[in-house]
Design an enzyme around this catalytic site. Structure first.
Site, mmCIF file in Angstrom:
data_model
loop_
_atom_site.group_PDB
_atom_site.id
_atom_site.type_symbol
_atom_site.label_atom_id
_atom_site.label_comp_id
_atom_site.label_asym_id
_atom_site.label_seq_id
_atom_site.Cartn_x
_atom_site.Cartn_y
_atom_site.Cartn_z
ATOM 1 N N HIS A 8 -2.867 -0.209 0.752
ATOM 2 C CA HIS A 8 -2.446 -1.435 0.058
ATOM 3 C C HIS A 8 -1.738 -2.396 1.007
ATOM 4 O O HIS A 8 -1.330 -2.024 2.109
ATOM 5 C CB HIS A 8 -1.523 -1.072 -1.119
ATOM 6 C CG HIS A 8 -0.291 -0.328 -0.683
ATOM 7 N ND1 HIS A 8 0.799 -0.959 -0.126
ATOM 8 C CD2 HIS A 8 0.021 0.987 -0.721
ATOM 9 C CE1 HIS A 8 1.734 -0.072 0.164
ATOM 10 N NE2 HIS A 8 1.276 1.133 -0.183
ATOM 11 N N GLU A 82 0.720 7.850 -4.824
ATOM 12 C CA GLU A 82 1.430 8.330 -3.642
ATOM 13 C C GLU A 82 2.207 9.608 -3.941
ATOM 14 O O GLU A 82 2.411 9.973 -5.101
ATOM 15 C CB GLU A 82 2.373 7.220 -3.125
ATOM 16 C CG GLU A 82 3.155 7.542 -1.860
ATOM 17 C CD GLU A 82 2.290 7.854 -0.647
ATOM 18 O OE1 GLU A 82 1.608 8.907 -0.667
ATOM 19 O OE2 GLU A 82 2.317 7.073 0.329
#
Length: 197
Positions: A8, A82
Protein backbone atom coordinates in the site's frame (compact mmCIF):
# COMPACT_ATOMS: atom_id res chain seq x y z
CA UNK A 1 0.88 -17.63 -13.41
CA UNK A 2 2.33 -14.15 -12.95
CA UNK A 3 1.89 -12.58 -9.51
CA UNK A 4 2.29 -8.93 -8.57
CA UNK A 5 2.79 -8.28 -4.86
CA UNK A 6 2.09 -4.62 -4.15
CA UNK A 7 2.45 -2.77 -0.85
CA UNK A 8 0.00 0.00 0.00
CA UNK A 9 0.91 3.68 -0.22
CA UNK A 10 1.98 5.95 2.63
CA UNK A 11 -0.55 5.93 5.47
CA UNK A 12 -1.30 8.40 8.24
CA UNK A 13 0.48 6.11 10.71
CA UNK A 14 3.74 6.87 8.88
CA UNK A 15 3.25 10.57 9.59
CA UNK A 16 2.13 10.03 13.20
CA UNK A 17 5.05 7.64 13.79
CA UNK A 18 2.93 4.99 15.44
CA UNK A 19 2.91 1.21 15.16
CA UNK A 20 0.48 0.15 12.50
CA UNK A 21 -0.14 -3.58 12.20
CA UNK A 22 -3.88 -3.92 12.81
CA UNK A 23 -4.33 -0.18 13.52
CA UNK A 24 -6.53 0.92 10.62
CA UNK A 25 -5.22 4.18 9.17
CA UNK A 26 -6.13 5.60 5.72
CA UNK A 27 -3.70 6.75 3.06
CA UNK A 28 -2.24 10.25 3.16
CA UNK A 29 -2.49 12.58 0.16
CA UNK A 30 1.09 11.64 -0.70
CA UNK A 31 0.07 7.99 -0.40
CA UNK A 32 -2.74 8.52 -2.91
CA UNK A 33 -0.33 10.17 -5.35
CA UNK A 34 2.05 7.23 -4.93
CA UNK A 35 -0.80 4.83 -5.68
CA UNK A 36 -1.84 6.76 -8.80
CA UNK A 37 1.71 6.53 -10.16
CA UNK A 38 1.92 2.83 -9.31
CA UNK A 39 -1.48 2.12 -10.87
CA UNK A 40 -0.55 3.94 -14.09
CA UNK A 41 2.64 1.92 -14.37
CA UNK A 42 0.91 -1.39 -13.65
CA UNK A 43 -1.81 -0.63 -16.20
CA UNK A 44 0.76 0.18 -18.89
CA UNK A 45 3.33 -2.54 -18.19
CA UNK A 46 1.67 -5.56 -16.55
CA UNK A 47 -2.08 -5.16 -15.92
CA UNK A 48 -3.56 -7.90 -13.72
CA UNK A 49 -6.80 -9.69 -14.51
CA UNK A 50 -7.88 -9.57 -10.86
CA UNK A 51 -6.76 -7.81 -7.67
CA UNK A 52 -6.81 -9.49 -4.26
CA UNK A 53 -6.57 -7.19 -1.25
CA UNK A 54 -6.38 -6.86 2.49
CA UNK A 55 -9.45 -5.25 4.08
CA UNK A 56 -7.48 -2.66 6.09
CA UNK A 57 -8.08 0.89 4.80
CA UNK A 58 -4.59 1.62 3.51
CA UNK A 59 -4.51 -1.54 1.39
CA UNK A 60 -8.19 -1.43 0.46
CA UNK A 61 -7.87 2.11 -0.91
CA UNK A 62 -4.66 1.20 -2.78
CA UNK A 63 -6.30 -1.88 -4.32
CA UNK A 64 -9.48 0.00 -5.24
CA UNK A 65 -7.56 2.73 -7.05
CA UNK A 66 -5.52 0.08 -8.90
CA UNK A 67 -8.61 -1.95 -9.81
CA UNK A 68 -10.39 1.14 -11.14
CA UNK A 69 -7.36 2.22 -13.17
CA UNK A 70 -6.83 -1.22 -14.73
CA UNK A 71 -10.54 -2.02 -15.05
CA UNK A 72 -10.42 -5.43 -13.39
CA UNK A 73 -12.40 -7.04 -10.55
CA UNK A 74 -11.27 -6.97 -6.94
CA UNK A 75 -11.60 -9.48 -4.09
CA UNK A 76 -11.13 -8.41 -0.46
CA UNK A 77 -9.84 -10.99 2.01
CA UNK A 78 -9.48 -10.45 5.77
CA UNK A 79 -6.77 -13.12 5.77
CA UNK A 80 -4.49 -10.66 3.91
CA UNK A 81 -4.53 -8.18 6.82
CA UNK A 82 -1.22 -7.23 8.39
CA UNK A 83 0.33 -9.05 11.36
CA UNK A 84 -1.94 -8.79 14.39
CA UNK A 85 0.30 -6.89 16.79
CA UNK A 86 -2.45 -6.70 19.42
CA UNK A 87 -1.94 -4.11 22.13
CA UNK A 88 0.92 -2.49 20.20
CA UNK A 89 -1.35 -1.33 17.34
CA UNK A 90 -1.70 2.44 17.23
CA UNK A 91 0.83 3.12 20.00
CA UNK A 92 3.65 5.58 19.45
CA UNK A 93 7.09 4.02 19.26
CA UNK A 94 7.81 5.43 22.73
CA UNK A 95 4.59 4.07 24.27
CA UNK A 96 5.20 0.66 22.72
CA UNK A 97 8.46 0.27 24.65
CA UNK A 98 6.34 -0.71 27.67
CA UNK A 99 5.49 -3.93 25.82
CA UNK A 100 8.55 -6.02 24.95
CA UNK A 101 8.72 -7.59 21.51
CA UNK A 102 7.89 -11.31 21.45
CA UNK A 103 11.13 -13.22 21.96
CA UNK A 104 10.12 -16.51 20.37
CA UNK A 105 8.06 -17.50 17.33
CA UNK A 106 5.30 -18.83 19.60
CA UNK A 107 5.11 -15.64 21.72
CA UNK A 108 2.61 -12.87 21.03
CA UNK A 109 1.71 -9.34 22.00
CA UNK A 110 -1.36 -9.25 24.24
CA UNK A 111 -4.47 -9.70 22.03
CA UNK A 112 -2.25 -10.43 19.01
CA UNK A 113 -1.04 -13.45 17.06
CA UNK A 114 2.24 -15.35 17.06
CA UNK A 115 4.63 -15.20 14.12
CA UNK A 116 3.89 -18.87 13.47
CA UNK A 117 0.13 -18.15 13.33
CA UNK A 118 0.77 -15.19 11.01
CA UNK A 119 2.89 -17.25 8.62
CA UNK A 120 0.34 -20.07 8.56
CA UNK A 121 -2.51 -17.62 7.91
CA UNK A 122 -0.67 -16.17 4.91
CA UNK A 123 0.38 -19.63 3.65
CA UNK A 124 -3.28 -20.68 3.76
CA UNK A 125 -4.74 -17.67 1.91
CA UNK A 126 -1.91 -17.74 -0.68
CA UNK A 127 -2.65 -21.39 -1.38
CA UNK A 128 -6.37 -20.64 -1.74
CA UNK A 129 -5.72 -17.71 -4.11
CA UNK A 130 -3.37 -19.74 -6.30
CA UNK A 131 -5.55 -22.84 -6.42
CA UNK A 132 -8.77 -20.94 -7.19
CA UNK A 133 -7.35 -18.56 -9.79
CA UNK A 134 -7.98 -19.14 -13.48
CA UNK A 135 -6.07 -15.99 -14.41
CA UNK A 136 -2.68 -15.62 -16.08
CA UNK A 137 -1.72 -12.56 -14.02
CA UNK A 138 -2.98 -11.52 -10.59
CA UNK A 139 -2.12 -8.77 -8.12
CA UNK A 140 -2.12 -9.04 -4.34
CA UNK A 141 -2.24 -5.70 -2.52
CA UNK A 142 -1.22 -5.95 1.10
CA UNK A 143 1.32 -4.93 3.75
CA UNK A 144 5.05 -5.25 4.32
CA UNK A 145 4.73 -8.13 6.76
CA UNK A 146 2.24 -9.95 4.55
CA UNK A 147 4.43 -9.56 1.46
CA UNK A 148 7.38 -10.92 3.45
CA UNK A 149 5.32 -13.99 4.35
CA UNK A 150 4.12 -14.39 0.75
CA UNK A 151 7.70 -14.29 -0.54
CA UNK A 152 8.88 -16.72 2.15
CA UNK A 153 6.06 -19.04 1.12
CA UNK A 154 6.92 -18.66 -2.58
CA UNK A 155 10.59 -19.50 -1.88
CA UNK A 156 9.72 -22.32 0.58
CA UNK A 157 11.71 -20.54 3.28
CA UNK A 158 11.59 -21.52 6.96
CA UNK A 159 9.32 -19.84 9.49
CA UNK A 160 12.28 -18.31 11.35
CA UNK A 161 12.51 -14.53 11.07
CA UNK A 162 16.23 -13.96 10.60
CA UNK A 163 15.88 -12.12 7.28
CA UNK A 164 13.57 -9.48 5.83
CA UNK A 165 12.46 -8.40 2.36
CA UNK A 166 12.34 -4.60 2.17
CA UNK A 167 9.05 -3.18 0.85
CA UNK A 168 8.70 0.55 0.19
CA UNK A 169 5.46 2.47 -0.26
CA UNK A 170 3.70 1.02 -3.36
CA UNK A 171 6.71 -1.25 -3.93
CA UNK A 172 6.00 -3.85 -6.63
CA UNK A 173 7.41 -7.37 -6.62
CA UNK A 174 6.85 -9.46 -9.74
CA UNK A 175 7.13 -13.25 -9.42
CA UNK A 176 5.97 -16.10 -11.63
CA UNK A 177 5.12 -19.78 -11.35
CA UNK A 178 5.85 -21.72 -14.55
CA UNK A 179 5.96 -25.39 -15.50
CA UNK A 180 9.76 -25.17 -15.38
CA UNK A 181 9.83 -23.59 -11.92
CA UNK A 182 9.63 -20.25 -10.14
CA UNK A 183 10.83 -16.98 -11.63
CA UNK A 184 11.69 -13.72 -9.89
CA UNK A 185 11.32 -10.81 -12.31
CA UNK A 186 12.04 -8.14 -9.65
CA UNK A 187 11.41 -7.30 -5.99
CA UNK A 188 10.33 -4.02 -4.33
CA UNK A 189 10.52 -1.87 -7.44
CA UNK A 190 9.46 1.72 -6.75
CA UNK A 191 10.83 3.42 -9.86
CA UNK A 192 7.36 4.86 -10.56
CA UNK A 193 7.86 7.13 -7.53
CA UNK A 194 10.64 8.96 -9.37
CA UNK A 195 7.80 10.99 -10.93
CA UNK A 196 6.42 12.03 -7.52
CA UNK A 197 6.25 15.83 -7.27
Amino acid sequence: MEILLIRHGQSEADILKVHEGRADFPLTEIGRKQVQLMAERVKNEFPPEIVWSSTLQRAKETASLLSNKVGCPIQFKEELMEFNNGIQAGLTFEEAKKYPNPKYLHDRFEEGETHIEFRMRIESIFSKILSSSLHNRIAIVAHGGVINCLLRSFFHMPVTKDFYFKNGDTGISFIEITEQGKVIHFLNNTSHLDKLE
